[in-house]
Motif scaffolding. Structure first.
Motif, short mmCIF file in Angstrom:
data_model
loop_
_atom_site.label_atom_id
_atom_site.label_comp_id
_atom_site.label_asym_id
_atom_site.label_seq_id
_atom_site.Cartn_x
_atom_site.Cartn_y
_atom_site.Cartn_z
N TRP A 65 0.88 -1.15 0.21
CA TRP A 65 -0.01 -0.15 0.00
C TRP A 65 0.93 1.07 0.10
CZ3 TRP A 65 -5.42 -0.28 -0.24
CH2 TRP A 65 -6.02 -1.60 -0.12
N SER A 66 0.33 2.16 -0.75
CA SER A 66 1.35 3.64 -0.73
C SER A 66 0.85 4.56 0.53
CB SER A 66 0.61 4.49 -1.75
OG SER A 66 -0.71 4.78 -1.98
N CYS A 67 1.67 5.35 0.92
CA CYS A 67 1.63 6.39 1.69
C CYS A 67 0.40 7.38 1.70
CB CYS A 67 2.81 6.87 2.10
SG CYS A 67 3.17 8.21 0.71
N LEU A 68 0.15 7.97 2.98
CA LEU A 68 -0.93 8.86 3.15
C LEU A 68 -0.42 9.93 2.52
CD1 LEU A 68 -1.92 8.45 6.90
CD2 LEU A 68 -2.76 7.21 4.91
N PRO A 69 -1.29 10.96 1.52
CA PRO A 69 -2.88 10.74 1.62
C PRO A 69 -3.49 9.71 0.80
CG PRO A 69 -2.28 12.68 0.52
CD PRO A 69 -1.15 12.13 1.03
N HIS A 70 -2.54 9.08 -0.06
CA HIS A 70 -3.01 8.38 -1.21
C HIS A 70 -3.40 7.06 -0.79
CE1 HIS A 70 -0.27 11.23 -3.19
NE2 HIS A 70 0.53 10.95 -2.41
N LEU A 71 -2.75 6.32 -0.05
CA LEU A 71 -3.28 4.88 0.50
C LEU A 71 -4.20 4.25 -0.37
CD1 LEU A 71 -3.01 3.28 3.02
CD2 LEU A 71 -5.22 4.23 3.86
N ARG A 72 -3.39 3.53 -1.38
CA ARG A 72 -3.92 2.79 -2.61
C ARG A 72 -2.92 1.51 -2.49
NH1 ARG A 72 -3.58 5.68 -8.47
NH2 ARG A 72 -1.49 6.80 -7.99
N PRO A 73 -3.54 0.35 -3.28
CA PRO A 73 -2.74 -0.65 -3.58
C PRO A 73 -1.64 -0.35 -4.84
CG PRO A 73 -4.95 -1.30 -3.72
CD PRO A 73 -5.09 0.34 -3.78
N MET A 74 -0.38 -0.49 -4.40
CA MET A 74 0.77 -0.31 -5.53
C MET A 74 1.03 -1.52 -6.39
SD MET A 74 3.37 2.24 -3.37
CE MET A 74 4.12 3.07 -4.67
N ALA A 75 0.93 -2.74 -5.78
CA ALA A 75 1.38 -3.93 -6.14
C ALA A 75 0.74 -4.84 -5.52
CB ALA A 75 2.73 -4.16 -6.31
N THR A 76 0.28 -6.06 -6.21
CA THR A 76 -0.34 -7.19 -5.52
C THR A 76 0.55 -8.24 -5.70
OG1 THR A 76 -2.31 -6.39 -5.63
CG2 THR A 76 -2.23 -8.66 -5.10
N ILE A 77 1.03 -9.10 -4.71
CA ILE A 77 1.97 -10.29 -4.67
C ILE A 77 0.88 -11.38 -5.47
CG2 ILE A 77 3.07 -12.19 -3.67
CD1 ILE A 77 3.69 -10.04 -1.52
N THR A 78 1.26 -12.04 -6.56
CA THR A 78 0.49 -13.04 -7.27
C THR A 78 1.18 -14.19 -7.38
OG1 THR A 78 1.54 -12.09 -9.28
CG2 THR A 78 -0.60 -11.35 -8.93
N ASP A 79 2.40 -14.49 -6.90
CA ASP A 79 2.99 -15.91 -6.62
C ASP A 79 4.29 -15.95 -5.68
OD1 ASP A 79 3.48 -18.38 -6.84
OD2 ASP A 79 4.11 -18.32 -9.07
N ASP A 80 4.64 -16.80 -5.02
CA ASP A 80 5.57 -16.83 -3.96
C ASP A 80 6.23 -18.23 -3.91
OD1 ASP A 80 7.33 -16.51 -1.78
OD2 ASP A 80 5.82 -16.25 -0.36
N THR A 81 7.30 -18.44 -4.31
CA THR A 81 7.74 -19.63 -4.15
C THR A 81 8.25 -20.14 -2.90
OG1 THR A 81 10.02 -19.38 -4.87
CG2 THR A 81 8.58 -19.81 -6.77
N LEU A 82 8.21 -19.30 -1.75
CA LEU A 82 8.59 -19.69 -0.58
C LEU A 82 7.45 -19.55 0.22
CD1 LEU A 82 11.95 -17.67 -0.17
CD2 LEU A 82 11.61 -20.17 -0.57
#
Length: 288
Positions: free
Chosen positions: A115-132
């Motif tokens: 998530w981004s900082c205030l006052p923006h507070l919106r998703p910047m990136a979503t984790i779609t896969d994690d091999t760990l």
């Protein structure tokens, strides 16, 4: 360091106070959930458009358009990385480690968002896969990809070492990378470097003293953490001078390896996906 024994005896109702059940601070049932099935389907037929190799004990910047994917890949040997994200149209909107931690927990994995900082507070990136993702939490309370550590920095290093000057801490690495990409002077670029996602790092808190710990990362060559960019992004990634962080960081003694960033363009955007708008709060702060 915290004292081993408290200075004060517990009151008579001390056990009852400690037995109070916890309450989740930020229930996330109301958060719009990413459609992971649609995101993953968008990877079908994607095209590799860019690769950035981050050298050991250095950092590099990379760009990812909204709706594209990027992977941080372990190559050559176990290595952790410190990740900063910025909105591509202005460094003022950047990753908010603390709020991400409050919403998703101390360690991130598939389906969690940065998530981004205030006052923006919106998703910047979503984790779609994690091999760990198999690692979970170990017997020490450790897990991978934390948002509890800050980043190794030369100021803390100097404080703890008695003034030693070391310039390859992740904070300095990221500062140099941001300055190189933006043309800002070092001292100006430094002000934009922020708390990170510690990619591949295995961390937790000790049960007795509550201290932040690290241990050898389980990452191996071929492992990756994958994201979909929710907005146009500028990323900065440091290959930490601690290597796999099994012994120390901010050091030339640790075995270090490069990290690879790969950027992919989907054949078509994820079904139903739209770039998120900035937060809807009106910023009046109670003033009429």
């Amino acid at each position: 360091m915290k004292p081993v024994a408290p200075d004060h005896n517990a009151p008579s109702d001390g056990p009852a106070r400690k037995a109070v059940a916890p309450v989740i601070c930020y229930p996330v049932e109301g958060l719009p959930a990413p459609d992971l099935a649609a995101y993953r389907a968008a990877r079908e037929g994607w095209t590799l458009t860019a690769e950035v190799l981050v050298p050991p004990r250095e950092a590099r910047c990379f760009s990812v358009p909204a709706g594209h994917f990027f992977r941080i890949v372990s190559v050559e040997g176990p290595q952790v990385g410190d990740l900063n994200l910025f909105a591509a149209d202005g460094l003022g909107e950047r990753f908010f480690s603390g709020k991400t931690r409050a919403l998703h927990g101390t360690h991130l994995s598939t389906g969690d968002r940065m998530w981004s900082c205030l006052p923006h507070l919106r998703p910047m990136a979503t984790i779609t896969d994690d091999t760990l993702d198999w690692y979970g939490f170990d017997a020490f309370g450790g897990s991978v990809h934390d948002v509890i550590g800050t980043r190794c920095d030369p100021y803390t290093h100097a404080l703890l070492s008695g003034g030693d000057q070391y310039h390859h801490c992740c904070h300095s690495n990221l500062t140099r990378a941001v300055a190189d990409r933006t043309g800002l002077p070092l001292h100006a670029a430094e002000l934009h470097v922020h708390d990170v996602l510690n990619v591949f790092m295995c961390t937790g808190f000790t049960r007795d003293t509550g201290q932040y710990f690290m241990k050898a990362s389980p990452v191996r060559p071929g492992d990756y953490l994958e994201f979909m960019a929710e907005i146009d992004l500028l990323g900065a990634l440091s290959a930490c001078p601690g290597g796999d962080c099994s012994a120390e960081h901010s050091s030339d003694a640790a075995a270090c390896h490069p990290l690879l960033v790969q950027v992919f363009r989907p054949a078509a955007p994820a079904k139903g996906w739209q770039p998120p708008r900035r937060n809807g709060y009106d910023r009046s702060h109670g003033q009429e």
